[in-house]
Scaffold this motif. Structure first.
Motif, PDB file in Angstrom:
ATOM      1  N   LYS A 129      61.823 -19.183 -48.245  1.00 14.22           N
ATOM      2  CA  LYS A 129      60.843 -19.479 -49.167  1.00 14.22           C
ATOM      3  C   LYS A 129      60.937 -18.739 -50.695  1.00 14.22           C
ATOM      4  O   LYS A 129      61.223 -17.555 -50.355  1.00 14.22           O
ATOM      5  CB  LYS A 129      59.497 -19.224 -48.609  1.00 14.22           C
ATOM      6  CG  LYS A 129      59.259 -20.001 -47.006  1.00 14.22           C
ATOM      7  CD  LYS A 129      57.972 -19.433 -46.409  1.00 14.22           C
ATOM      8  CE  LYS A 129      57.872 -20.585 -45.394  1.00 14.22           C
ATOM      9  NZ  LYS A 129      56.582 -20.033 -44.557  1.00 14.22           N
ATOM     10  N   SER A 164      58.746 -17.135 -52.403  1.00 16.59           N
ATOM     11  CA  SER A 164      58.137 -16.114 -52.276  1.00 16.59           C
ATOM     12  C   SER A 164      58.994 -14.925 -51.560  1.00 16.59           C
ATOM     13  O   SER A 164      58.905 -13.705 -51.991  1.00 16.59           O
ATOM     14  CB  SER A 164      56.625 -16.019 -51.589  1.00 16.59           C
ATOM     15  OG  SER A 164      56.871 -16.530 -50.269  1.00 16.59           O
ATOM     16  N   PRO A 201      63.047 -15.383 -54.567  1.00 12.53           N
ATOM     17  CA  PRO A 201      63.312 -16.166 -55.864  1.00 12.53           C
ATOM     18  C   PRO A 201      64.287 -16.843 -56.166  1.00 12.53           C
ATOM     19  O   PRO A 201      64.461 -17.704 -57.045  1.00 12.53           O
ATOM     20  CB  PRO A 201      62.661 -15.086 -56.630  1.00 12.53           C
ATOM     21  CG  PRO A 201      61.736 -13.822 -55.970  1.00 12.53           C
ATOM     22  CD  PRO A 201      62.721 -14.053 -54.752  1.00 12.53           C
TER      23      PRO A 201
END
Length: 679
Positions: free
Chosen positions: A120, A122, A125
């Motif tokens: 993900k 989060s 990045p």
């Protein structure tokens, strides 16, 4: 991306798991009912219409064509739904959550068992691409139901990566996957695609598979095969129902009042998954069963205190280890009933003739030399012997030799796989080397070298392995140090896998109680999945060992494993190898005594560690008994003239600081009054 929307009047039916009959033990799935068959026929007809539309889009050079939604009652839809259910299994969901995987980024290669994904944003990045295969312990342990469904969907085609329905938003499937499943040709030209679309519309369905040429394919996707896969996922769901209840009970029960636990285990109930191999006769009409019955029926120990509750929940939530391809590399020597000595001697004799069937071993002294064909072993191959051995097994020469041995022994009434026979040959001494079979040697010996002995007590496992390699070369069992590395790994994998564990701490050496703990832990894991520990680190092994046995079978395995480890410990500590009950009792008592001594030493109160300042103060009290000890803390001393060790008038010293200084001999002279000025 182009999506084909539903254009038929009948709406797709929601995916529904098939229901198995209630029973206490596993049962054969019932034959599908006629209504179920009719639903599948209608589903296949609806999907054929969607595929026809996809063909027309492909003929017009459209790309990234997906069919959305997939009729759930179609043959493809049922397996696609099973793949979705496997991805929603609690153990897979937990793994994805722990790693932070973005479910929509997943691609799958079912034949090789690899999964590729991004984390993900989060979590990562940079959105790097990650790929893990069956050598990843956790993915390898939980991926079985996913890969089994994916391989049915892939319909035996080459290892093509595709996006599975891993997220809640996954409602479509690539059109070419649907075509492959129904054995549609994938090499059609544009005009041929249009003609095939017309045929599908006219016939209102896909062509039926020919039972005479596609029997295996038909069986792999049958209703019975699907129900077995559904039951596998259902078992996981049931297990996690129990895990959640156990954890909730562990949090809610008063640790000081464990007598509450039996009543809570009876009061709490589980909602069972219908497609499951566990079907208790006494389940309620709502398909519920008490937690205690669920545990009893599976043969797990009933917890009676808080620690056992937590241990059982941890054990059930830990994925079972997966046996690697070819197990512990022991071949027929590692069968539940190992190859008998007569057949093993016959195999060695066959190898000694230099010819097995049509395979001529030529000048090779042994099977390993034959497979290498004179080439050297690279440093990379030496660092990963398991991979090299797996390569030999699947190589043309390896397959041919294994099949030749297989054929020879089938005529003698001994059956086994070609790979097992090749591994057996690799584990056997070559006929050019005299000596008894390895199984007749003293326990703990490999090719005449004793791994655990009084001479090896205190040695690190890496040192022992290196000495084994040198022994193999010195005794002519291996023709080079590089080959000895591979040979040692092969022999240790099935006979002493604890020596192959990675990252073993320096203090864990042969002959110690820590080595007994490691050997016992390794044996427990190997009993579940032979060969599994060869890729594990010390930390991995001991983490799994921290979970206590939860069944009588597991407890027996642990006891036998520890008994064997203590036998070798006794030899390393100067005792004879225990061969009777009495000698085993003596060895166990000696081992227990050592453990007690170590425990008592660890618990002994040493008191406050002495400090340099404290020692200095005591020395001053002895040297200057007439001086008030409080004056030793005052800066009353200076040195004339100054030097590099003790600055002069610009700095004052306390008596204690002078004694603390590393130049103790100068300090003693100064305390004696020489050249010291006390203000």
């Amino acid at each position: 991306m182009t999506s084909v929307s539903t254009h038929i009047t009948a709406q797709p039916q929601p995916f529904a798991l098939s229901h198995l009959p209630l029973a206490r033990h596993k049962r054969e799935a019932p034959a599908p009912t006629e209504s179920a068959g009719d639903a599948r026929t209608e589903g296949d007809r609806a999907l054929a219409a969607e595929y026809s539309t996809a063909l027309l889009l492909a003929a017009n050079r459209e790309s990234n064509i997906n069919i959305r939604p997939i009729p759930a009652d179609s043959s493809f839809g049922r397996w696609w739904g099973q793949l979705r259910a496997a991805f929603r299994s609690p153990d897979v969901v937990q793994w994805m959550r722990d790693k932070g995987i973005n479910a929509e980024s997943i691609t799958l290669k079912p034949e090789s068992g690899t999964i590729t994904f991004k984390l993900k944003p989060s979590v990562d990045p940079e959105q790097k691409l990650h790929t893990v295969g069956q050598d990843d312990r956790r993915w390898g342990a939980i991926s079985g139901p996913i890969l089994q469904a994916a391989r049915v969907i892939n319909a035996g085609h080459e290892d093509t990566a595709f996006t599975p329905p891993a997220s809640d938003l996954s409602e479509s499937a690539p059109w070419f996957m649907v075509g492959r499943f129904y054995q549609e040709r994938q090499d059609l030209t544009g005009p041929a695609m249009r003609r095939r679309a017309e045929e599908l519309d006219r016939d209102q369905g896909f062509s039926r598979l020919d039972p005479s040429s596609a029997a295996d394919l038909i069986e792999s996707r049958s209703a019975d095969a699907l129900q077995k896969q559904e039951a596998t996922v259902g078992d996981v769901l049931n297990r996690y129902e129990a895990i959640n209840e156990l954890r909730h009970l562990a949090k809610s029960v008063d640790i000081r009042n464990p007598e509450q636990i039996p009543g809570e285990l009876k009061r709490r109930t589980l909602s069972l998954s219908s497609p499951s191999t566990y079907q208790p006769i006494s389940a309620s009409q709502s398909n519920r069963v008490s937690l205690v019955q669920f545990l009893e029926d599976h043969g797990w120990h009933i917890p009676t205190h808080h620690e056992q509750l937590e241990n059982l929940a941890t054990a059930l939530s830990t994925p079972a280890p997966k046996m690697p391809a070819h197990g512990n590399l022991g071949g027929a020597l590692a069968w539940p009933v190992p190859l008998d000595q007569g057949d093993l001697q016959q195999l060695k004799a066959d190898i000694g003739t230099g010819k097995i069937g049509d395979i001529d071993l030529g000048p090779s002294k042994n099977v390993l030399d034959y497979l290498l064909s004179g080439r050297t072993i690279s440093a990379a191959e030496q660092s990963n012997p398991r991979r090299l051995i797996d390569t030999w097994i699947t190589s043309p020469k390896g397959k041919a030799l294994g099949e030749a041995i297989q054929t020879a022994f089938e005529t003698r009434g001994v059956k086994g796989s070609a790979s097992d026979w090749l591994l057996t040959a690799l584990n056997s001494e070559s006929a050019s080397v005299s000596g008894d079979d390895v199984d007749h040697q003293a326990p703990g010996q490999i090719e005449g070298y004793r791994l655990v002995s009084a001479e090896n007590s205190g040695k690190s496992p890496s040192t022992v392995v290196k000495e084994l390699e040198d022994h193999l070369v010195a005794k002519g069992k291996a023709s080079s140090p590089e080959k000895a590395t591979i040979q040692a790994h092969l022999l240790l994998a099935s006979r002493a896998p604890e020596f192959l564990i990675k990252d073993i701490p320096e203090g864990v050496v042969v002959g110690t109680h820590s080595w007994v703990s490691l050997a016992t832990a390794v044996a427990r894991i190997e009993a579940k999945a032979p060969g599994n520990t060869a890729s594990m680190s010390y930390a991995d092994v001991m983490l799994e060992a921290s979970v206590a046995p939860i069944s009588d079978d597991e407890r027996t395995v642990e006891y036998v494993a520890q008994t064997d480890a203590i036998k070798h410990w006794s030899v390393a500590n100067g005792m004879d190898y225990p061969s009777t009950d009495a000698s085993m009792t003596t060895a166990r008592e000696a081992y227990s005594a050592q453990i007690r001594e170590l425990r008592e030493a660890a618990q002994t109160h040493i008191g406050q560690m002495p400090t340099t300042r404290g020692i200095a103060l005591e020395q001053l009290k002895v040297a200057l008994p007439h001086v008030d000890p409080e004056l030793f803390e005052e800066k009353t001393i200076t040195l004339q003239p100054s030097n590099r060790h003790f600055p002069g008038l610009t700095r004052y010293w306390t008596c204690i600081s002078m004694v603390e200084d590393s130049k103790a001999h100068r300090t003693q002279r100064i305390i004696g009054g020489k050249r010291a000025v006390v203000s």
